[in-house]
Design an enzyme around this catalytic site. Structure first.
Site, short mmCIF file in Angstrom:
data_model
loop_
_atom_site.label_atom_id
_atom_site.label_comp_id
_atom_site.label_asym_id
_atom_site.label_seq_id
_atom_site.Cartn_x
_atom_site.Cartn_y
_atom_site.Cartn_z
N ASN A 1 21.33 -35.28 6.27
CA ASN A 1 22.30 -34.25 5.90
C ASN A 1 23.68 -34.88 5.71
O ASN A 1 24.06 -35.85 6.39
CB ASN A 1 22.34 -33.10 6.91
CG ASN A 1 22.53 -33.53 8.34
OD1 ASN A 1 22.05 -34.58 8.75
ND2 ASN A 1 23.22 -32.73 9.11
N CYS B 1 21.59 -30.37 3.03
CA CYS B 1 20.61 -30.66 4.10
C CYS B 1 19.79 -31.91 3.77
O CYS B 1 19.61 -32.27 2.59
CB CYS B 1 19.65 -29.49 4.27
SG CYS B 1 20.44 -27.98 4.84
N GLU C 1 16.57 -32.50 3.88
CA GLU C 1 15.35 -32.35 3.08
C GLU C 1 15.65 -32.20 1.59
O GLU C 1 14.91 -32.68 0.75
CB GLU C 1 14.44 -31.22 3.58
CG GLU C 1 15.08 -29.91 3.92
CD GLU C 1 15.64 -29.81 5.33
OE1 GLU C 1 16.54 -30.61 5.65
OE2 GLU C 1 15.20 -28.94 6.08
N1 THU Z 1 20.46 -29.09 8.35
C1 THU Z 1 19.58 -29.91 7.70
O1 THU Z 1 19.94 -30.98 7.22
N2 THU Z 1 18.29 -29.51 7.61
C2 THU Z 1 17.78 -28.39 8.20
O2 THU Z 1 16.59 -28.14 8.11
C3 THU Z 1 18.67 -27.49 8.95
C4 THU Z 1 20.11 -27.80 8.90
C5 THU Z 1 21.84 -29.55 8.51
C6 THU Z 1 22.90 -28.85 7.73
C7 THU Z 1 24.13 -29.11 8.58
O3 THU Z 1 24.67 -30.38 8.23
C8 THU Z 1 23.61 -29.21 9.98
O4 THU Z 1 22.21 -29.42 9.87
C9 THU Z 1 23.87 -28.00 10.84
O5 THU Z 1 23.53 -26.85 10.20
#
Ligand code: THU
Length: 135
Positions: free
Chosen positions: A50, A61, A63
Site C-alpha cells: 500500500n 491498496c 492488492e
Molecule cells: N489497505 C490495503 O492496502 N489493503 C487492504 O486490503 C486494506 C487496506 C491499506 C490502505 C491504507 O493504506 C491502509 O491499509 C489502512 O487502511
C-alpha cells in the site's frame, strides 16, 4: 470461504514474497502495512504494497498495486492473489479492491493472511463481492 490448516510450499513461498513486500509499504498515516502478490497462469509473480498520501483518498491498496502491475505487463490470466496484513486475523480487502478484483481477476483464488501466516483464508472474487457492479 475456508480457513486453511496448511498450504503447500509453492503457495507459502509466494505468500512469503508478499510478506517481504509488506515492509516496503508507505503507510506513515495509518501505520497499517499490507503486502500483496499476484500469480499469473504463466507463473509470473507481481508484488505490491500500500502507498499512502497526505491527501488521504489518493492512497492505493497493496492488492491493487500488484494487480495493476500484472495487468500493465499484459497478463489477463490471474491465477491467484495473496494479501497479507499486519493484524492477528487475516486481512479483509476493502470494497474498492473487491470491485477491481471482480473485474480483472474474477476467476482467481484469493488467499488472505494474518501477519505471521498462521491464519489463511481461501476465497474468490464472487464470494468477496456478491452482486458486484458490472456494465
Ligand atoms: N489497505 C490495503 O492496502 N489493503 C487492504 O486490503 C486494506 C487496506 C491499506 C490502505 C491504507 O493504506 C491502509 O491499509 C489502512 O487502511
Amino acid at each position: 470461504m475456508k480457513y486453511l490448516t496448511e498450504i503447500d510450499d509453492t503457495l507459502k513461498s509466494i505468500l512469503n514474497l508478499a510478506k517481504e513486500q509488506q515492509s516496503r509499504a508507505y503507510a506513515p498515516y495509518s501505520n497499517f502495512k499490507v503486502g500483496a502478490a499476484v500469480l499469473t497462469q504463466s507463473g509470473k509473480v507481481y508484488l505490491g504494497c500500500n502507498i499512502e498520501n497526505a491527501s488521504y483518498s489518493l492512497t492505493i491498496c497493496a492488492e491493487r498495486v500488484a494487480l495493476f502491475k500484472a495487468i500493465s505487463e499484459g497478463h489477463k490470466d490471474i491465477k491467484a492473489i495473496f494479501v497479507i496484513g499486519p493484524q492477528n486475523e487475516p486481512i479483509s480487502p476493502c470494497g474498492a479492491c473487491r470491485q477491481v478484483i471482480l473485474e480483472l481477476a474474477k476467476d482467481s483464488t484469493i488467499y488472505l493472511s494474518n501477519s505471521d501466516m498462521t491464519k489463511i483464508i481461501e476465497t474468490n472474487a464472487k464470494e468477496l463481492l456478491p452482486y458486484g457492479f458490472d456494465l
